[in-house]
Motif scaffolding. Structure first.
Motif, PDB file in Angstrom:
ATOM      1  N   ASN A 247       1.216  -1.571  -0.376  1.00  0.00           N
ATOM      2  CA  ASN A 247      -0.177   0.170   0.159  1.00  0.00           C
ATOM      3  C   ASN A 247       1.088   1.459  -0.003  1.00  0.00           C
ATOM      4  O   ASN A 247       2.142   0.617  -0.390  1.00  0.00           O
ATOM      5  N   ASP A 248       0.334   2.506  -0.014  1.00  0.00           N
ATOM      6  CA  ASP A 248       0.581   3.906  -0.468  1.00  0.00           C
ATOM      7  C   ASP A 248       2.373   4.076   0.903  1.00  0.00           C
ATOM      8  O   ASP A 248       2.699   5.037   0.777  1.00  0.00           O
ATOM      9  N   LEU A 249       1.377   3.248   1.817  1.00  0.00           N
ATOM     10  CA  LEU A 249       2.630   4.103   3.670  1.00  0.00           C
ATOM     11  C   LEU A 249       3.552   3.127   3.528  1.00  0.00           C
ATOM     12  O   LEU A 249       4.884   3.431   3.646  1.00  0.00           O
ATOM     13  N   THR A 250       3.738   1.610   3.151  1.00  0.00           N
ATOM     14  CA  THR A 250       5.009   0.768   2.485  1.00  0.00           C
ATOM     15  C   THR A 250       5.430   1.154   1.423  1.00  0.00           C
ATOM     16  O   THR A 250       6.457   1.349   1.687  1.00  0.00           O
ATOM     17  N   LEU A 251       4.946   1.420   0.362  1.00  0.00           N
ATOM     18  CA  LEU A 251       6.059   2.233  -1.046  1.00  0.00           C
ATOM     19  C   LEU A 251       6.716   3.389  -0.096  1.00  0.00           C
ATOM     20  O   LEU A 251       8.192   3.569  -0.369  1.00  0.00           O
ATOM     21  N   ILE A 252       6.100   4.424   1.038  1.00  0.00           N
ATOM     22  CA  ILE A 252       7.003   5.433   1.273  1.00  0.00           C
ATOM     23  C   ILE A 252       7.892   5.641   1.855  1.00  0.00           C
ATOM     24  O   ILE A 252       9.224   5.258   1.200  1.00  0.00           O
ATOM     25  N   GLU A 253       7.732   3.732   2.814  1.00  0.00           N
ATOM     26  CA  GLU A 253       8.698   3.475   3.645  1.00  0.00           C
ATOM     27  C   GLU A 253      10.513   2.779   2.982  1.00  0.00           C
ATOM     28  O   GLU A 253      11.255   3.274   2.636  1.00  0.00           O
ATOM     29  N   ILE A 254       9.474   2.305   2.362  1.00  0.00           N
ATOM     30  CA  ILE A 254      10.413   1.277   1.039  1.00  0.00           C
ATOM     31  C   ILE A 254      11.779   2.193   0.223  1.00  0.00           C
ATOM     32  O   ILE A 254      12.765   2.250  -0.046  1.00  0.00           O
ATOM     33  N   LEU A 255      10.817   3.918  -0.282  1.00  0.00           N
ATOM     34  CA  LEU A 255      11.311   4.276  -0.481  1.00  0.00           C
ATOM     35  C   LEU A 255      12.303   5.450   0.254  1.00  0.00           C
ATOM     36  O   LEU A 255      13.123   5.818  -0.183  1.00  0.00           O
ATOM     37  N   LYS A 256      11.967   5.866   1.021  1.00  0.00           N
ATOM     38  CA  LYS A 256      12.817   6.534   2.138  1.00  0.00           C
ATOM     39  C   LYS A 256      14.916   5.255   2.432  1.00  0.00           C
ATOM     40  O   LYS A 256      15.482   6.047   2.562  1.00  0.00           O
ATOM     41  N   ILE A 272       6.922  -1.637  -7.319  1.00  0.00           N
ATOM     42  CA  ILE A 272       5.519  -1.472  -8.020  1.00  0.00           C
ATOM     43  C   ILE A 272       4.978  -0.975  -6.435  1.00  0.00           C
ATOM     44  O   ILE A 272       4.949  -2.082  -5.722  1.00  0.00           O
ATOM     45  N   GLY A 273       3.945   0.176  -6.455  1.00  0.00           N
ATOM     46  CA  GLY A 273       3.537  -0.042  -5.599  1.00  0.00           C
ATOM     47  C   GLY A 273       2.232  -0.214  -5.867  1.00  0.00           C
ATOM     48  O   GLY A 273       1.895   0.002  -6.763  1.00  0.00           O
ATOM     49  N   ILE A 274       1.688  -0.917  -4.709  1.00  0.00           N
ATOM     50  CA  ILE A 274      -0.361  -1.229  -4.517  1.00  0.00           C
ATOM     51  C   ILE A 274      -1.017   0.802  -4.383  1.00  0.00           C
ATOM     52  O   ILE A 274      -0.044   1.149  -2.421  1.00  0.00           O
ATOM     53  N   ASP A 275      -1.908   1.131  -4.464  1.00  0.00           N
ATOM     54  CA  ASP A 275      -2.467   2.258  -4.173  1.00  0.00           C
ATOM     55  C   ASP A 275      -1.847   3.696  -5.155  1.00  0.00           C
ATOM     56  O   ASP A 275      -0.359   3.330  -4.879  1.00  0.00           O
ATOM     57  N   ASP A 276      -2.563   4.861  -5.682  1.00  0.00           N
ATOM     58  CA  ASP A 276      -2.170   5.657  -6.100  1.00  0.00           C
ATOM     59  C   ASP A 276      -1.041   6.797  -4.888  1.00  0.00           C
ATOM     60  O   ASP A 276      -2.400   6.934  -3.906  1.00  0.00           O
ATOM     61  N   VAL A 277      -0.103   7.275  -5.552  1.00  0.00           N
ATOM     62  CA  VAL A 277       0.481   8.344  -4.206  1.00  0.00           C
ATOM     63  C   VAL A 277       0.551   9.335  -5.386  1.00  0.00           C
ATOM     64  O   VAL A 277       1.189   9.186  -6.671  1.00  0.00           O
ATOM     65  N   SER A 278       0.878  11.332  -4.762  1.00  0.00           N
ATOM     66  CA  SER A 278       0.291  11.835  -5.274  1.00  0.00           C
ATOM     67  C   SER A 278       1.722  12.277  -6.060  1.00  0.00           C
ATOM     68  O   SER A 278       1.621  13.207  -7.227  1.00  0.00           O
ATOM     69  N   PHE A 279       2.639  11.920  -5.307  1.00  0.00           N
ATOM     70  CA  PHE A 279       3.739  11.817  -6.276  1.00  0.00           C
ATOM     71  C   PHE A 279       4.663  11.026  -7.343  1.00  0.00           C
ATOM     72  O   PHE A 279       5.736  10.995  -7.738  1.00  0.00           O
ATOM     73  N   ALA A 280       3.899  10.245  -7.527  1.00  0.00           N
ATOM     74  CA  ALA A 280       4.044   8.663  -7.983  1.00  0.00           C
ATOM     75  C   ALA A 280       5.007   9.423  -9.427  1.00  0.00           C
ATOM     76  O   ALA A 280       5.666   8.920 -10.836  1.00  0.00           O
ATOM     77  N   SER A 281       4.281  10.381 -10.328  1.00  0.00           N
ATOM     78  CA  SER A 281       4.785  10.724 -11.968  1.00  0.00           C
ATOM     79  C   SER A 281       5.931  11.756 -11.868  1.00  0.00           C
ATOM     80  O   SER A 281       6.615  11.811 -12.674  1.00  0.00           O
ATOM     81  N   PHE A 282       6.264  12.883 -10.750  1.00  0.00           N
ATOM     82  CA  PHE A 282       7.488  12.984 -10.894  1.00  0.00           C
ATOM     83  C   PHE A 282       8.054  12.647 -10.167  1.00  0.00           C
ATOM     84  O   PHE A 282       9.757  13.401  -9.369  1.00  0.00           O
ATOM     85  N   TYR A 283       7.927  11.632  -9.034  1.00  0.00           N
ATOM     86  CA  TYR A 283       8.953  10.676  -8.534  1.00  0.00           C
ATOM     87  C   TYR A 283      10.241  10.620  -9.769  1.00  0.00           C
ATOM     88  O   TYR A 283       9.940  10.307 -10.665  1.00  0.00           O
TER      89      TYR A 283
END
Length: 333
Positions: A247-256, A272-283
């Motif tokens: 999910n999105d919170l998991t994705l954020i921690e992985i990216l950290k 790949i992350g499940i759940d969209d996050v606002s910064f996905a397109s410009f990360y």
């Protein structure tokens, strides 16, 4: 200071109280424009404020619903809330939003508070641990709809993603890109529907492609331990080449973790992350995401509940509405 009443408005506008009441309830299709204008001016000049409590008692409706989310920090939760609020606003209903923090006791107290305030119905992202209370509400005929989760043996309508398909889309895309050593990380929230179904979807897709399902590639962790989990995965002798974030919170921690340890995406690790996050397109690089139609889910939940409240149509209990995920391909895989 004396409270201004409907009678005061009626006298000031030189109309009957029933005419003012009709105006306040938007029943003025056959009312002369001059009359409407006089009432409007009288309300403004006198500073009249409708007695919402009295109107609710008379109409047996507060035109308000409660929304209890499991964790308001999730992007999914905020987007669903927005869709619910938009839909309710169009129907002249108000919303009260509560955050249960996935705490069953906090959830129970919010349910009791909302019902004490006589909200007309509740949209709930359930913790799952108050089954007896859910069933009691259902038996009473109290309008309630679940979002994001189902609860075993609780026949309450639920709107949620096809979670198995969502995980399957992500895993299959990894495989199509040539990856075979694929891990999955989710955050621990007991046995809630999305987490369990997404892990099952991961396993089923791996099996369908004749790939080994390794227990050490599957991690369910508290959010605070996800970075540690990434380290453990990447420290394995035969480390995964790709990770699906549950999910999105998991994705954020992985990216950290990725940023802190200079891990290159996708050269060192595809994500790949499940759940969209606002910064996905410009990360940088852009993140491949399995998105769920959050606004569609929230809108459907609100419409279903409002129909139930207003008894516009018969609706079967225990219905589960599944929504299709969408794979948005970018550079992270």
């Amino acid at each position: 200071m004396k409270k201004v009443t409907i009678a005061d408005v009626a006298q000031h506008a030189n109309v009957s109280k029933s005419t003012v009441s009709q105006y306040l309830n938007n029943r003025f299709d056959y009312m002369r424009e001059e009359t409407k204008k006089r009432i409007e001016e009288s309300i403004r000049e006198l500073g009249y404020r409708p007695n919402i409590v009295a109107r609710s008692l008379k109409q047996k409706s507060t035109t308000t619903i409660g929304v209890i989310v499991a964790n308001i920090l999730h992007t999914f939760s905020t987007q669903v809330i927005r869709a619910i609020e938009d839909t309710c606003h169009e129907a002249d209903f108000h919303t009260i939003v509560c955050n249960a923090d996935d705490d069953p006791e906090k959830e129970r107290k919010y349910i009791e508070m909302l019902r004490a305030k006589q909200v007309d119905g509740i949209i709930l992202l359930p913790t799952g641990d108050n089954a007896a209370l859910y069933n009691e509400m259902q038996k009473e005929g109290y309008p309630i709809v679940f979002v994001d989760r189902t609860v075993p043996d609780v026949p309450i309508p639920s709107m949620l993603l096809d979670n198995k398909k969502a995980a399957g889309l992500g895993v299959q895309h990894f495989i199509d890109k040539g990856y075979t050593k694929i891990g999955i990380i989710t955050n621990v929230i007991r046995n809630v529907t999305p987490r369990m179904e997404r892990i099952n979807g991961y396993k089923e897709t791996m099996k369908a492609n004749d790939l080994e399902i390794r227990d050490d590639y599957i991690k369910s962790l508290e959010v605070s331990r996800i970075k540690e989990g990434v380290r453990e995965l990447l420290s394995l002798d035969d480390a995964p080449e790709a990770i699906l974030a549950g999910n999105d919170l998991t994705l954020i921690e992985i990216l950290k973790y990725v940023k802190e340890h200079n891990v290159k995406i996708p050269e060192d690790l595809a994500i790949i992350g499940i759940d969209d996050v606002s910064f996905a397109s410009f990360y940088e690089p852009g993140l491949t995401i399995v998105a769920q139609p959050t606004f569609e889910i929230g809108k459907k939940a609100a419409e279903f509940l409002l129909n139930k409240i207003q008894k516009k149509e018969d609706q079967d209990e225990g219905l589960v509405f599944r929504f299709d995920p969408k794979l948005i391909i970018r550079e992270s895989c």
